[in-house]
Design an enzyme around this catalytic site. Sequence first.
Site, PDB file in Angstrom:
ATOM      1  CE  LYS A  81      -4.556   0.733   0.355  1.00  9.65           C
ATOM      2  NZ  LYS A  81      -5.615  -0.087  -0.274  1.00  9.65           N
ATOM      3  N   GLY A 120     -25.881   2.581   3.750  1.00  8.25           N
ATOM      4  CA  GLY A 120     -25.089   3.266   2.734  1.00  8.25           C
ATOM      5  C   GLY A 120     -25.495   2.803   1.353  1.00  8.25           C
ATOM      6  CB  VAL A 121     -27.727   3.506  -1.120  1.00 11.53           C
ATOM      7  CG1 VAL A 121     -28.467   2.374  -0.473  1.00 11.53           C
ATOM      8  CG2 VAL A 121     -28.263   4.845  -0.608  1.00 11.53           C
ATOM      9  CE1 TYR A 139     -29.386   2.670  -8.443  1.00  4.87           C
ATOM     10  CE2 TYR A 139     -27.648   1.828  -9.880  1.00  4.87           C
ATOM     11  CZ  TYR A 139     -28.946   2.264  -9.702  1.00  4.87           C
ATOM     12  OH  TYR A 139     -29.815   2.278 -10.767  1.00  4.87           O
TER      13      TYR A 139
END
Length: 366
Positions: free
Chosen positions: A80, A180-181, A186
């Site tokens: 990372k 959460g969308v 979604y």
Amino acid sequence: MELFKYMEMYDYEQVVFCQDKQSGLKAIIAIHDTTLGPALGGTRMWTYDSEEAALEDALRLARGMTYKNAAAGLNLGGGKTVIIGDPKKDKNEEMFRAFGRFIHGLNGRYITAEDVGTTVEDMDLIYQETPFVTGISPAFGSSGNPSPVTAYGVYRGMKAAAKEAFGTDSLEGKVIAVQGVGHVAYSLCKHLHEEGAKLIVTDINKEAVDRVVEEFGADAVDPADIYGVECDIFAPCALGAIINDDTIPQLKAKVIAGSANNQLKETRHGDAIQEMGIVYAPDYVINAGGVINVADELNGYNSERALKKVETIYDTIEKIIEISKRDQIPTYVAADRLAEERIEKMRNSRSQFLLNERHALSNRVR
């Protein structure tokens, strides 16, 4: 921080500090483990409180990528990068071009991708200096937006967890609470709706909630109420650390399966939900669709091949549940064990290969 002591404790291979005065680049590349292959992990740009905080984040995230890539069955290790700076005002072309040169200097030991605070456009700048970058623009042969693929992997993993909890992997008629969308959630809601699930959703973004309510017939609740709703499956797809002392007593779900990272605030919370009989799909396993997708770029991206690999998240969740029951351990521990066993097998295989080579060389010398 006693850096070498910390590296030895968690078996890190390499930490690289990168600075470029002209562009303002201050970056830390952490390579945790390359037993399975080159380290793959994104570049995060953030306004850290201190350089030590940035280093700690890089180290923690790199180790997490080792486990994520190993559990996903990828021939890749974990690494990372963090860039210290404000992604809204400190970016410039020279910064990412300079960073690309630092990556290229590692000669393929580390491959980067986008993360929090970086974009496809940033990856394209890095690509001007090195081929060791994924998640670039589709014009360069990339896979494009990873959100739908990540969502598909979560969907597949959720079905595997549901099979353990309910005896069937069908989600038709199941009540699923989605916290959460955003982009990933979604697409996940779309899969769930198409299978006939009943959705209860929440988000601080009212427009995102309204879209899911309108398109998929979801019911909306306030963010604080999502934990206690009557549901079969709870899907955390927003913040981390949401499985904690405050939320666990509210949960009524039999399954926790969502795309959010670091869902357990502490490991003991994984123990607590195990004792409650909740089937938990470990976050870094179920949300691995994105990294599986970008990893396919290293072979010349093929969407069909990538999606087939993402589908195996179902099988991986099944294996983790099997290990959990076999060893009588929580699933989050079983996921780590699955990753560690794969890495250890490769290390043993390499050791045996080197031993055989030495014997062969010794015999030739005689």
